[in-house]
Design a protein around this motif. Structure first.
Motif, mmCIF file in Angstrom:
data_model
loop_
_atom_site.group_PDB
_atom_site.id
_atom_site.type_symbol
_atom_site.label_atom_id
_atom_site.label_comp_id
_atom_site.label_asym_id
_atom_site.label_seq_id
_atom_site.Cartn_x
_atom_site.Cartn_y
_atom_site.Cartn_z
ATOM 1 N N VAL A 40 7.801 68.020 33.766
ATOM 2 C CA VAL A 40 8.699 67.790 34.906
ATOM 3 C C VAL A 40 10.123 68.208 34.551
ATOM 4 O O VAL A 40 10.786 68.909 35.323
ATOM 5 N N ALA A 41 10.584 67.810 33.383
ATOM 6 C CA ALA A 41 11.942 68.168 32.942
ATOM 7 C C ALA A 41 12.079 69.676 32.756
ATOM 8 O O ALA A 41 13.112 70.261 33.113
ATOM 9 N N LEU A 42 11.051 70.317 32.249
ATOM 10 C CA LEU A 42 11.083 71.770 32.051
ATOM 11 C C LEU A 42 11.105 72.505 33.388
ATOM 12 O O LEU A 42 11.878 73.448 33.567
ATOM 13 N N ILE A 71 16.698 83.715 28.528
ATOM 14 C CA ILE A 71 16.386 82.308 28.250
ATOM 15 C C ILE A 71 15.426 81.767 29.300
ATOM 16 O O ILE A 71 14.526 80.990 28.989
ATOM 17 N N LEU A 72 15.608 82.198 30.534
ATOM 18 C CA LEU A 72 14.703 81.768 31.598
ATOM 19 C C LEU A 72 13.264 82.193 31.279
ATOM 20 O O LEU A 72 12.329 81.402 31.436
ATOM 21 N N VAL A 73 13.085 83.411 30.779
ATOM 22 C CA VAL A 73 11.759 83.881 30.379
ATOM 23 C C VAL A 73 11.210 83.012 29.242
ATOM 24 O O VAL A 73 10.039 82.621 29.260
ATOM 25 N N GLN A 74 12.062 82.682 28.269
ATOM 26 C CA GLN A 74 11.653 81.819 27.151
ATOM 27 C C GLN A 74 11.214 80.446 27.660
ATOM 28 O O GLN A 74 10.200 79.904 27.206
ATOM 29 N N LEU A 75 12.001 79.888 28.580
ATOM 30 C CA LEU A 75 11.675 78.569 29.119
ATOM 31 C C LEU A 75 10.328 78.576 29.835
ATOM 32 O O LEU A 75 9.514 77.656 29.674
ATOM 33 N N LYS A 76 10.076 79.619 30.610
ATOM 34 C CA LYS A 76 8.815 79.715 31.359
ATOM 35 C C LYS A 76 7.611 79.835 30.434
ATOM 36 O O LYS A 76 6.499 79.473 30.820
ATOM 37 N N ALA A 77 7.839 80.332 29.230
ATOM 38 C CA ALA A 77 6.735 80.516 28.281
ATOM 39 C C ALA A 77 6.465 79.278 27.419
ATOM 40 O O ALA A 77 5.476 79.238 26.695
ATOM 41 N N LEU A 78 7.325 78.265 27.506
ATOM 42 C CA LEU A 78 7.149 77.076 26.663
ATOM 43 C C LEU A 78 5.969 76.226 27.131
ATOM 44 O O LEU A 78 5.828 75.955 28.327
ATOM 45 N N PRO A 79 5.130 75.767 26.201
ATOM 46 C CA PRO A 79 4.044 74.843 26.547
ATOM 47 C C PRO A 79 4.571 73.402 26.472
ATOM 48 O O PRO A 79 4.710 72.844 25.385
ATOM 49 N N PRO A 80 4.891 72.774 27.600
ATOM 50 C CA PRO A 80 5.560 71.470 27.580
ATOM 51 C C PRO A 80 4.832 70.382 26.801
ATOM 52 O O PRO A 80 5.467 69.540 26.166
ATOM 53 N N GLU A 81 3.514 70.424 26.792
ATOM 54 C CA GLU A 81 2.746 69.375 26.108
ATOM 55 C C GLU A 81 2.790 69.515 24.587
ATOM 56 O O GLU A 81 2.449 68.579 23.880
ATOM 57 N N VAL A 123 12.373 65.695 23.803
ATOM 58 C CA VAL A 123 12.398 66.997 24.475
ATOM 59 C C VAL A 123 12.822 66.857 25.932
ATOM 60 O O VAL A 123 13.667 67.610 26.430
ATOM 61 N N SER A 124 12.251 65.904 26.619
ATOM 62 C CA SER A 124 12.577 65.701 28.030
ATOM 63 C C SER A 124 14.067 65.420 28.227
ATOM 64 O O SER A 124 14.695 65.966 29.144
ATOM 65 N N GLN A 125 14.630 64.580 27.386
ATOM 66 C CA GLN A 125 16.060 64.274 27.503
ATOM 67 C C GLN A 125 16.923 65.516 27.272
ATOM 68 O O GLN A 125 17.921 65.715 27.962
ATOM 69 N N ILE A 126 16.536 66.344 26.313
ATOM 70 C CA ILE A 126 17.279 67.582 26.054
ATOM 71 C C ILE A 126 17.236 68.471 27.290
ATOM 72 O O ILE A 126 18.272 68.994 27.730
ATOM 73 N N LEU A 127 16.053 68.635 27.861
ATOM 74 C CA LEU A 127 15.897 69.489 29.044
ATOM 75 C C LEU A 127 16.662 68.920 30.240
ATOM 76 O O LEU A 127 17.304 69.669 30.995
ATOM 77 N N ILE A 150 7.621 74.095 18.818
ATOM 78 C CA ILE A 150 6.249 73.999 19.341
ATOM 79 C C ILE A 150 5.349 73.523 18.208
ATOM 80 O O ILE A 150 5.355 74.094 17.127
ATOM 81 N N SER A 151 4.613 72.446 18.474
ATOM 82 C CA SER A 151 3.723 71.904 17.419
ATOM 83 C C SER A 151 2.288 72.348 17.636
ATOM 84 O O SER A 151 1.885 72.778 18.647
#
Length: 172
Positions: A121-123, A35-45, A55-59, A171-172
């Motif tokens: 920031v949340a991510l 999951i840590l690898v998945q999180l690092k690969a997410l494009p926050p924008e 999204v920020s509140q979930i994180l 991801i949009s």
């Protein structure tokens, strides 16, 4: 079936179910590092939420949950709840590989989530907190609903909790 057999079966069946679910729960892998690898690969924008929290509140919520397992939850359910319903629930969740809970329910006593906090920031905070948990060598704090848990049990709780919430993010 006579009365004695019925009483014996009524007592032994729940015990057998509890022990079986606990055994299955310990055998199922919960690779938090994945999951840590998945999180690092997410494009926050580019992240969007299908739930009532952004999204920020979930994180932020996921970070709070993991952080509290290290430093302590602000409020806890009664010991009776933790050692009955809580223990049954955590074993059932780990055995089935699914954690069911309202996805917009705040942790009791936790500070309000900041809806305007940027996703990046949340991510970053969540990534840091997951890594901190994985590296943690100290004692684990009791879960507000499940009571005392081992680090292995917390791995399953955090993994399932993150999976549950990440299912609301796309991801949009």
């Amino acid at each position: 079936m006579n009365r004695r057999q019925f009483i014996k079966a009524s007592v032994l069946t729940p015990i057998a179910l509890i022990l079986t679910s606990k055994l299955v729960a310990t055998l199922r892998p919960y690779p938090l590092a994945d999951i840590l690898v998945q999180l690092k690969a997410l494009p926050p924008e580019r992240l969007t939420s299908s739930g009532s929290w952004n999204v920020s509140q979930i994180l932020q919520h996921c970070s709070q949950s993991i952080r509290y397992s290290i430093y302590g939850y602000p409020e806890a359910r009664s010991p009776l709840f933790q050692y009955t319903i809580g223990k049954l629930a955590v074993n059932a969740f780990a055995a089935t590989g699914k954690l069911h809970h309202p996805l917009d329910e705040a942790i009791p006593g936790a500070p309000a989530l900041e809806p305007a906090l940027p996703n990046d920031v949340a991510l970053r905070e969540l990534i840091y907190t997951v890594q901190q948990f994985m590296d943690w060598q100290g004692a684990m704090q009791p879960h507000f609903a499940f009571g005392s848990l081992t680090k292995a049990q917390y791995y399953s709780v955090h993994y399932l909790h993150l999976q549950s919430h990440l299912n609301e993010i796309s991801i949009s």
